[in-house]
Design an enzyme around this catalytic site. Structure first.
Site, mmCIF file in Angstrom:
data_model
loop_
_atom_site.group_PDB
_atom_site.id
_atom_site.type_symbol
_atom_site.label_atom_id
_atom_site.label_comp_id
_atom_site.label_asym_id
_atom_site.label_seq_id
_atom_site.Cartn_x
_atom_site.Cartn_y
_atom_site.Cartn_z
ATOM 1 N N LYS A 1 0.844 -1.208 0.000
ATOM 2 C CA LYS A 1 0.000 0.000 0.000
ATOM 3 C C LYS A 1 0.870 1.246 0.000
ATOM 4 O O LYS A 1 0.614 2.205 -0.738
ATOM 5 C CB LYS A 1 -0.927 -0.003 1.219
ATOM 6 C CG LYS A 1 -2.109 -0.934 1.073
ATOM 7 C CD LYS A 1 -2.849 -1.176 2.378
ATOM 8 C CE LYS A 1 -3.934 -2.240 2.157
ATOM 9 N NZ LYS A 1 -4.562 -2.729 3.387
ATOM 10 N N GLN B 1 -4.775 -1.478 9.638
ATOM 11 C CA GLN B 1 -4.668 -2.806 9.015
ATOM 12 C C GLN B 1 -5.261 -3.873 9.939
ATOM 13 O O GLN B 1 -4.887 -3.969 11.106
ATOM 14 C CB GLN B 1 -3.193 -3.115 8.722
ATOM 15 C CG GLN B 1 -2.976 -4.413 7.983
ATOM 16 C CD GLN B 1 -3.544 -4.406 6.568
ATOM 17 O OE1 GLN B 1 -3.398 -3.437 5.828
ATOM 18 N NE2 GLN B 1 -4.213 -5.479 6.195
ATOM 19 N N ASP C 1 -11.333 3.184 4.062
ATOM 20 C CA ASP C 1 -11.682 1.759 3.969
ATOM 21 C C ASP C 1 -13.202 1.566 3.919
ATOM 22 O O ASP C 1 -13.680 0.488 3.579
ATOM 23 C CB ASP C 1 -11.142 1.014 5.204
ATOM 24 C CG ASP C 1 -9.976 0.100 4.850
ATOM 25 O OD1 ASP C 1 -9.788 -0.181 3.653
ATOM 26 O OD2 ASP C 1 -9.271 -0.332 5.773
#
Ligand code: NAD
Length: 291
Positions: A54, A98, A121
């Site tokens: 990422k 994460q 997200d």
């Protein structure tokens, strides 16, 4: 094999390039680049690989990647304090924690703490509710990538019969909401569904997000169906999807491979959401549908 392959790798590269092309104008308007903060707690090797990748792709798109690492024994308060700092930091447009977190931490509390305007997200209930009610929302990256691949392949999805297999908050539920918003007739199948092949027989679109290797069989599919395989299952040192690729590819009209289908779309959509978040926060105009 008769199905066309849906090349998510190539589509994702194009999407990342489109995202990158908007960064200079944003910089000219605001004097800064969009910033994505990624929080990694502990040293789960798979999570470390995702976070590295990422960061690399964020930088390649010309955006700023801010990586924050906390030790595996970090306290819930430390993590909440970090999220609060990132919420308050004007140079941070997107925050990603994460998952999975170490077992002693409460992921739900952490996700709820993220400012919904920085929730790239799309996991915050405010964004889930916005998606469900048709308001502008940050949409979880994997289902967003799936719908982009479907529209690229099929154009207008209106009126098509779709079966989504799996009802997780991360993939299945937002996927069903996105297809409903595009006027598909959606069946959301899950572990308690009786007779899954009965539903698949009529489905023009099948999205499999189950987490079981080779679960969906070709003989269950409607000939010509478009099949999106979200599954990532490690089997005998290799990767398999949730769809039995060989049998499905002889019946479907088009299918995503694993790897190289949905996977690359997830990070590309994360960059897209970060670009969108930055423009919304700074009130810089952006044609979001064109990206
Ligand atoms: P999850 O475990 O949270 O959900 C799985 C879903 O499958 C559940 O809703 C369950 O009801 C359903 N299910 C289980 N057994 C079933 C059965 N026999 N029949 C019908 N439905 C059944 O998983 P998830 O987070 O949604 O992920 C699903 C898969 O997608 C996993 O393989 C995961 O690794 C993969 N994934 C890939 C990406 C990507 O970037 N490509 C992103 C997220 C998840």
């Amino acid at each position: 094999m008769s199905a066309d392959l849906i090349d998510g790798k190539a589509f994702a590269a194009g999407l990342r390039a489109r995202v990158a092309s908007h960064v200079p104008a944003f910089k000219a308007a605001t004097g800064r680049t969009p910033g994505l903060a990624v929080v990694l707690v502990g040293d789960d090797p798979a999570s470390a690989v995702y976070v590295r990748s990422k960061g690399k792709m964020t930088r390649e798109a010309g955006m700023e990647s801010l990586e924050h690492r906390l030790p595996a024994d970090a306290r819930q308060d430390d993590l909440i304090e970090l999220v609060d700092q990132l919420n308050a930091d004007p140079t941070v447009d997107g925050i990603l924690v994460q998952l999975p977190l170490p077992r002693h931490l409460d992921a739900e509390e952490v996700l709820l703490r993220i400012d919904p305007e920085k929730d790239v997200d799309g996991f915050h209930p405010v964004n889930a509710g916005r998606l469900a009610t048709g308001l502008p929302a940050f949409v979880p990256c994997t289902p967003l990538g799936c719908v982009m691949l479907l529209e690229d392949r099929l154009g207008d999805l209106s009126g098509l019969d779709a079966v989504v297999i799996g009802r997780s908050n991360i993939v299945g539920k937002p996927m069903a909401a996105l297809l409903t918003a595009r006027s598909c007739t959606v069946t959301l199948a899950h572990s308690r569904t009786r007779n899954l092949p009965h539903y698949l027989r009529h489905a023009d679109i099948v999205v499999a997000a189950v987490g079981r290797a080779d679960f969906v069989k070709g003989e269950w599919l409607k000939p010509g169906a478009t099949v999106i395989d979200v599954g990532i299952n490690r089997v005998d040192g290799g990767l398999r999807g949730d769809v039995d690729f060989e049998s499905a590819a002889s019946v479907a009209g088009a299918i995503t491979p694993v790897p190289g289908g949905v996977g690359p779309m997830t990070i590309a959509c994360l960059l897209r959401n970060t670009l969108v978040a930055a423009h919304r926060r700074e009130s810089v105009p952006l044609d979001e549908r064109a990206i």
